[in-house]
Structures are given as C-alpha cells and as structure tokens.
Design a protein around this motif. Sequence first.
Motif, PDB file in Angstrom:
ATOM      1  N   TYR A 518       8.003  -0.266  -6.040  1.00 49.36           N
ATOM      2  CA  TYR A 518       7.798  -1.450  -6.870  1.00 49.36           C
ATOM      3  C   TYR A 518       6.319  -1.823  -6.791  1.00 49.36           C
ATOM      4  O   TYR A 518       5.536  -1.168  -6.107  1.00 49.36           O
ATOM      5  CB  TYR A 518       8.686  -2.603  -6.392  1.00 49.36           C
ATOM      6  N   MET A 519       5.957  -2.876  -7.473  1.00 53.36           N
ATOM      7  CA  MET A 519       4.557  -3.265  -7.477  1.00 53.36           C
ATOM      8  C   MET A 519       4.405  -4.776  -7.413  1.00 53.36           C
ATOM      9  O   MET A 519       5.346  -5.532  -7.647  1.00 53.36           O
ATOM     10  CB  MET A 519       3.832  -2.710  -8.711  1.00 53.36           C
ATOM     11  N   PHE A 520       3.202  -5.204  -7.053  1.00 57.82           N
ATOM     12  CA  PHE A 520       2.816  -6.607  -7.182  1.00 57.82           C
ATOM     13  C   PHE A 520       1.437  -6.630  -7.820  1.00 57.82           C
ATOM     14  O   PHE A 520       0.660  -5.675  -7.708  1.00 57.82           O
ATOM     15  CB  PHE A 520       2.853  -7.333  -5.837  1.00 57.82           C
ATOM     16  N   HIS A 521       1.141  -7.724  -8.515  1.00 64.31           N
ATOM     17  CA  HIS A 521      -0.097  -7.743  -9.303  1.00 64.31           C
ATOM     18  C   HIS A 521      -0.434  -9.155  -9.730  1.00 64.31           C
ATOM     19  O   HIS A 521       0.392 -10.084  -9.628  1.00 64.31           O
ATOM     20  CB  HIS A 521       0.035  -6.847 -10.537  1.00 64.31           C
ATOM     21  N   CYS A 522      -1.652  -9.312 -10.214  1.00 66.34           N
ATOM     22  CA  CYS A 522      -2.056 -10.566 -10.842  1.00 66.34           C
ATOM     23  C   CYS A 522      -1.432 -10.637 -12.229  1.00 66.34           C
ATOM     24  O   CYS A 522      -1.470  -9.660 -12.985  1.00 66.34           O
ATOM     25  CB  CYS A 522      -3.573 -10.634 -10.943  1.00 66.34           C
ATOM     26  N   HIS A 523      -0.874 -11.789 -12.577  1.00 65.39           N
ATOM     27  CA  HIS A 523      -0.251 -11.943 -13.893  1.00 65.39           C
ATOM     28  C   HIS A 523      -1.169 -12.593 -14.912  1.00 65.39           C
ATOM     29  O   HIS A 523      -0.724 -12.994 -15.990  1.00 65.39           O
ATOM     30  CB  HIS A 523       1.070 -12.702 -13.806  1.00 65.39           C
ATOM     31  N   ASN A 524      -2.462 -12.717 -14.581  1.00 60.38           N
ATOM     32  CA  ASN A 524      -3.441 -12.825 -15.657  1.00 60.38           C
ATOM     33  C   ASN A 524      -3.470 -11.428 -16.255  1.00 60.38           C
ATOM     34  O   ASN A 524      -3.895 -10.460 -15.611  1.00 60.38           O
ATOM     35  CB  ASN A 524      -4.812 -13.217 -15.086  1.00 60.38           C
ATOM     36  N   LEU A 525      -2.960 -11.272 -17.460  1.00 60.14           N
ATOM     37  CA  LEU A 525      -2.678  -9.930 -17.974  1.00 60.14           C
ATOM     38  C   LEU A 525      -3.931  -9.099 -18.176  1.00 60.14           C
ATOM     39  O   LEU A 525      -3.880  -7.862 -18.071  1.00 60.14           O
ATOM     40  CB  LEU A 525      -1.871 -10.026 -19.266  1.00 60.14           C
ATOM     41  N   GLU A 526      -5.061  -9.739 -18.466  1.00 58.50           N
ATOM     42  CA  GLU A 526      -6.290  -8.971 -18.555  1.00 58.50           C
ATOM     43  C   GLU A 526      -6.679  -8.411 -17.185  1.00 58.50           C
ATOM     44  O   GLU A 526      -7.176  -7.285 -17.082  1.00 58.50           O
ATOM     45  CB  GLU A 526      -7.425  -9.823 -19.134  1.00 58.50           C
ATOM     46  N   HIS A 527      -6.456  -9.174 -16.129  1.00 55.61           N
ATOM     47  CA  HIS A 527      -6.728  -8.666 -14.780  1.00 55.61           C
ATOM     48  C   HIS A 527      -5.792  -7.511 -14.448  1.00 55.61           C
ATOM     49  O   HIS A 527      -6.204  -6.502 -13.857  1.00 55.61           O
ATOM     50  CB  HIS A 527      -6.543  -9.780 -13.747  1.00 55.61           C
ATOM     51  N   GLU A 528      -4.531  -7.651 -14.799  1.00 56.54           N
ATOM     52  CA  GLU A 528      -3.560  -6.581 -14.549  1.00 56.54           C
ATOM     53  C   GLU A 528      -3.996  -5.292 -15.234  1.00 56.54           C
ATOM     54  O   GLU A 528      -3.944  -4.199 -14.631  1.00 56.54           O
ATOM     55  CB  GLU A 528      -2.183  -7.007 -15.047  1.00 56.54           C
ATOM     56  N   ASP A 529      -4.428  -5.401 -16.481  1.00 58.26           N
ATOM     57  CA  ASP A 529      -4.855  -4.206 -17.217  1.00 58.26           C
ATOM     58  C   ASP A 529      -6.136  -3.612 -16.657  1.00 58.26           C
ATOM     59  O   ASP A 529      -6.470  -2.468 -16.974  1.00 58.26           O
ATOM     60  CB  ASP A 529      -5.056  -4.547 -18.695  1.00 58.26           C
ATOM     61  N   MET A 530      -6.866  -4.373 -15.844  1.00 55.23           N
ATOM     62  CA  MET A 530      -8.107  -3.876 -15.257  1.00 55.23           C
ATOM     63  C   MET A 530      -7.938  -3.609 -13.765  1.00 55.23           C
ATOM     64  O   MET A 530      -8.842  -3.865 -12.969  1.00 55.23           O
ATOM     65  CB  MET A 530      -9.242  -4.853 -15.534  1.00 55.23           C
ATOM     66  N   ALA A 531      -6.744  -3.106 -13.381  1.00 56.50           N
ATOM     67  CA  ALA A 531      -6.520  -2.496 -12.063  1.00 56.50           C
ATOM     68  C   ALA A 531      -6.079  -3.452 -10.962  1.00 56.50           C
ATOM     69  O   ALA A 531      -5.975  -3.026  -9.814  1.00 56.50           O
ATOM     70  CB  ALA A 531      -7.748  -1.700 -11.606  1.00 56.50           C
ATOM     71  N   MET A 532      -5.825  -4.734 -11.241  1.00 57.67           N
ATOM     72  CA  MET A 532      -5.439  -5.659 -10.176  1.00 57.67           C
ATOM     73  C   MET A 532      -3.934  -5.568  -9.916  1.00 57.67           C
ATOM     74  O   MET A 532      -3.165  -6.501 -10.156  1.00 57.67           O
ATOM     75  CB  MET A 532      -5.865  -7.084 -10.525  1.00 57.67           C
ATOM     76  N   MET A 533      -3.513  -4.406  -9.419  1.00 60.88           N
ATOM     77  CA  MET A 533      -2.121  -4.131  -9.087  1.00 60.88           C
ATOM     78  C   MET A 533      -2.088  -3.277  -7.819  1.00 60.88           C
ATOM     79  O   MET A 533      -3.065  -2.619  -7.468  1.00 60.88           O
ATOM     80  CB  MET A 533      -1.408  -3.365 -10.199  1.00 60.88           C
ATOM     81  N   ALA A 534      -0.942  -3.298  -7.144  1.00 62.31           N
ATOM     82  CA  ALA A 534      -0.735  -2.420  -5.989  1.00 62.31           C
ATOM     83  C   ALA A 534       0.750  -2.123  -5.862  1.00 62.31           C
ATOM     84  O   ALA A 534       1.603  -2.921  -6.300  1.00 62.31           O
ATOM     85  CB  ALA A 534      -1.261  -3.066  -4.708  1.00 62.31           C
ATOM     86  N   ASN A 535       1.073  -1.006  -5.266  1.00 66.56           N
ATOM     87  CA  ASN A 535       2.463  -0.600  -5.034  1.00 66.56           C
ATOM     88  C   ASN A 535       2.943  -1.030  -3.659  1.00 66.56           C
ATOM     89  O   ASN A 535       2.164  -1.118  -2.707  1.00 66.56           O
ATOM     90  CB  ASN A 535       2.597   0.926  -5.086  1.00 66.56           C
ATOM     91  N   PHE A 536       4.254  -1.260  -3.558  1.00 67.19           N
ATOM     92  CA  PHE A 536       4.907  -1.269  -2.252  1.00 67.19           C
ATOM     93  C   PHE A 536       6.174  -0.431  -2.359  1.00 67.19           C
ATOM     94  O   PHE A 536       6.753  -0.290  -3.441  1.00 67.19           O
ATOM     95  CB  PHE A 536       5.189  -2.686  -1.743  1.00 67.19           C
ATOM     96  N   GLN A 537       6.572   0.143  -1.233  1.00 61.32           N
ATOM     97  CA  GLN A 537       7.746   1.017  -1.177  1.00 61.32           C
ATOM     98  C   GLN A 537       8.787   0.364  -0.280  1.00 61.32           C
ATOM     99  O   GLN A 537       8.538   0.125   0.900  1.00 61.32           O
ATOM    100  CB  GLN A 537       7.368   2.388  -0.603  1.00 61.32           C
ATOM    101  N   VAL A 538       9.944   0.039  -0.854  1.00 60.59           N
ATOM    102  CA  VAL A 538      11.044  -0.496  -0.051  1.00 60.59           C
ATOM    103  C   VAL A 538      11.778   0.689   0.564  1.00 60.59           C
ATOM    104  O   VAL A 538      12.254   1.576  -0.154  1.00 60.59           O
ATOM    105  CB  VAL A 538      11.994  -1.356  -0.906  1.00 60.59           C
ATOM    106  N   VAL A 539      11.860   0.706   1.895  1.00 56.89           N
ATOM    107  CA  VAL A 539      12.411   1.866   2.603  1.00 56.89           C
ATOM    108  C   VAL A 539      13.677   1.479   3.353  1.00 56.89           C
ATOM    109  O   VAL A 539      13.982   0.307   3.515  1.00 56.89           O
ATOM    110  CB  VAL A 539      11.381   2.466   3.588  1.00 56.89           C
TER     111      VAL A 539
END
Length: 539
Positions: A518-539
């Motif tokens: 899954y992922m988490f990110h900034c929901h200012n959508l322009e920021h999201e489109d410019m790489a402000m996202m990261a993954n996490f893995q639920v194990v």
Amino acid sequence: MSARHIPSAPLSRRRLLALAGGASAAAAIGVAGCGSLSREVSGELLASRSRLPEPFRVPLPVPRTAVPVRTERGVDHYELVQRAAELEILPGLRTEVWGYDGSFPGTTLVGRSGRQMVVTVRNELPVPTSTHLHGGIQAPGSDGYPTDLVLPKGYRHDPASGGKQGHGGHGGGMHVAAADWKLSQGAKDYTYPLDQPAATLWYHDHRMDFSAPQVWRGLAGMFLVRDDEEEALNLPSGERDIPLMICDRAFEEDGALRYPSVDPSLTGAPGVEDAYMEGVMGDVTLVNGAPWPELEVDAARYRFRILNASNARRYRLALEPGPREGASFVQVGSDAGLLGAPRAHEALPVAPAERFDVVVDFAAYPVGSTVTLVNTLDEGGMRRVMRFRVARPAKDDSRVPRKLADVEALRAASAVAERRFDFRQTNAGDGTAVWTVNGKPFRSDAFAARPRLGTVERWRFSSDFHHPVHLHLAHFQVVARSGKAPLATDAGWKDTVDVRPFEVVDVLARFSGHRGRYMFHCHNLEHEDMAMMANFQVV
C-alpha cells in the motif's frame, strides 16, 4: 512523477518562508493565523478567463445514487463508465468533463457494512485511469495503486517510459520498475469487502503522474457505507442527508476547464507549469459540481457529509450568521466513521481529502432567512461557498444522541513501532526541485515501512508546507500536534490529516484487513504527482 526546474517567479508564501529562515520566520509572519500572509494558502491561484457567475443563482444538485446491475450470491455488482461529457457548469457555457458515468461529481455509490460490492470500471476516456476508494479497506489489487491501470481500447502503453507517447521517464530520481505496471484492457473489477463501519468515503482517479489533472477534470465521486448501528441513531436521513463535495476550479473563456498541465493531452510529459508546483487553486467554488449554489431547506436538522475534493485548497468553513442558540456544526463523523459522541464546532478546518459528517439545525433560524456557508481562509468571491434558504417550518423527528458509536481509543502503549516521515520539497542538486518523503522521491520497489497485520504503530509526520497526509488501508487516530493536544476537529478514526507548516503530527495507525503493498502520500494532488509518495508493506 515529474521534477520541475525551480522557478525564478515572484516569491510565493512558501518561498518567502524558506528564504526567511523556516520555522522562526513562520512564527514571525503569522503562519498560524494572523497577518496578511496568514490565510494558510496551500497553492497558487489560477484565474479563470471566463466571466464568473453571480453566486446563489443555481440550485444545489445532488448526484444520483447508483443501483446494482445485478446481485449474485449476496454480492452487489455495479458498473461505472468513465467517459467525456459536456455539462453546463457556468450558466450559458458548456464544459467538457471526464466523469464516472459522464457526470461530475460521479454517481454516488452506497454500500452496506459487511456486504461485498464489486464495481466494474470501464474506461472510455483517451487516457489510462486507476480508481482508488479513499478510506476503503480492500486488497491491494483493488486499491487503485498508481501503476495498476485501466487502459482505453487501442492505447499503447510503454512501461519503459510510463505512457503512450513515452514521456521520457520520471524526473527527480523517481523510479517505477517495469514489473510494477499492471494493465487491464478496457475495464477492471474492483472488489470492496466493506468490512468497516458506516462512513463517508469517496472514490477518485489515482493514475501515476496524472492524478491532479484527471481529478480536476471530474474523476471523483462519493461512496457511502451504512450499517445498523448508524441507522438506529435516528440522525437526519432521506432528503435531509446530503453529500457536499466542495472543490475549486478555473475556466477558460469558452467554459472549458483551465489547468496548467505541461501536456494538456495527458499522454506525454507529466506535471504542471513551474509557477504551480505548490498546488493549483481555482477561482470558482463548486459544490456538487455547481458554482456557489443555493439549497432550500426546511426549518429542521440536516446531515451534511462534507468532502474537500480540491486539489490543493484548504477551507475553514463557518456559517454566517451563526445560529441564535447552539453550535453551528454538530460533528457526528470523521473520515472513517462515526465519532463516539457528538462534538460542537463553530468552524471546520478541512484539508484536501478530509471529510466531516455534521448536523446543522435550521430550526435555529427564522423561516425566510438565509445562511451562507463561508470559507474564512479566503476573501472576496472565494470566501463564499454556498447558501441555504430556510423556506418553511417542518416536522422533524430526527435527533443527535449523546452516544453515537463504540469507538476504541488507541493507547500509545499499544504501538509496537514508531516511525517518522518528513514531507518537504528537496533540491535534487541539478536545478530541479521535487516533493519528497524523508528526502526521497517515490520508488515503486522501495518500502518505507513494513508493519505487521493487526498491529498499531505510532507514525510522526513533519512538514515544510501544508501537506494533507493520506494513508491507504490504515485508519488512524491523531494523538498530538507538536507535542500538544490534537485539535477538537481531529477526533475519531481518520485516513487523512492536515500537517501544517513546521508542525509535527503524531498518529496511532492500525494496519488491519489485508497484507500487501500500500502507499501513503500527500493529498495535495500536485505534490502527489511530483513524487511525494511512499510505499509500505503489510506483512
């Protein structure tokens, strides 16, 4: 994800803060709420070229509710068609939107807690899409990951470049592994178990690099989950239970939506013009797709499910005038469900993607009066949101009970790990700037965390700007803001939290439901489109 050259344009509020010395400058010029730069601006204004309509001249539309195309073995099946359509948004002009079922907002989906729903999304647009149920707890294959795309018929996707035309990859060090592109031709089935309580959710496009312009063009809709506990409360219902999707847009002279895309076809280079890196804000407020509408109401209680569906704009909603007695808003729910008990507010700060489920009692106003919903973070025309006209006395059997739901309060001691994530713009060292998490732009094959299924973790978010942080899958509770108590409006289970400039926000997040990426990110959508996202893995 695109990196853009740092512009030499006139200084914005954020750039002024950065040059003036960060946190100390923020305090000096009034980020927290005083002074001429204190309107908590979270983007750059894009002005319309068309003549703007007079406010309160059109009635508030209410999006239609979808009906199942079939029900099999207790599973309700729905179908949404993403297609272009021409609508009259500004009076006398036609606007092309990209909408679910050709409408903006899209058709409202209503599900029942514990009853599975399958939604088939058909793509008849000229570009790929990925649909995310925001606030939903679903398996990774139905979560709307940005590279899990539904392609229109005949669309040629090049995994090496990320798009049909091959837009040259992704800037700022962002990387998508070729194996991470999952492609469906024409349509995709999204399965929603709805193993979650009653809540006000929403769905929207989540395509890699292009979420911002595709949501701006109309790809968003409401999604309501109901359950027995909620229905037993006797809150306002039926025609007095109304979703309010609030957003801002800008328009060309002929009524077309205006947006500063580098490539307006959305098939080539991603990103926005340099001046709009901070986020795009329009100068027309739309509620359920109508400009500054009016709603005729009874002198009775109404339930409003408020969603900020703007790309970047923040709101601080208030009623003018306020009621003669009692609070303006009685909050009964947050992003992910009902509160334990109602909370009274005179104003509601709403960041992009946040939801507030509130009751307003119009019996507190004389019949014949008008009440304006305003945004106190702005002035002029953008201070107005919509207007209510109290038309008639009416019988009202609804109520707001003292207890709403059994909401478990998470304890700090229950957290099995603590992690910190810093959201800020980073200079890549080559004349480009990129929005990052912990100084790193997004990589599809990297993981910032690996929480265990069923556990609670303490996540600490910090920022250099306004960043509404959204977690997929995991719901959380806000426990502190810069070491102090959270805001009264932070109450309840949430999936999005507003992290303000130079602030540290602590949340306790529960990772339940499904394993996987899954992922988490900034929901200012322009920021999201410019790489402000990261993954996490639920194990």
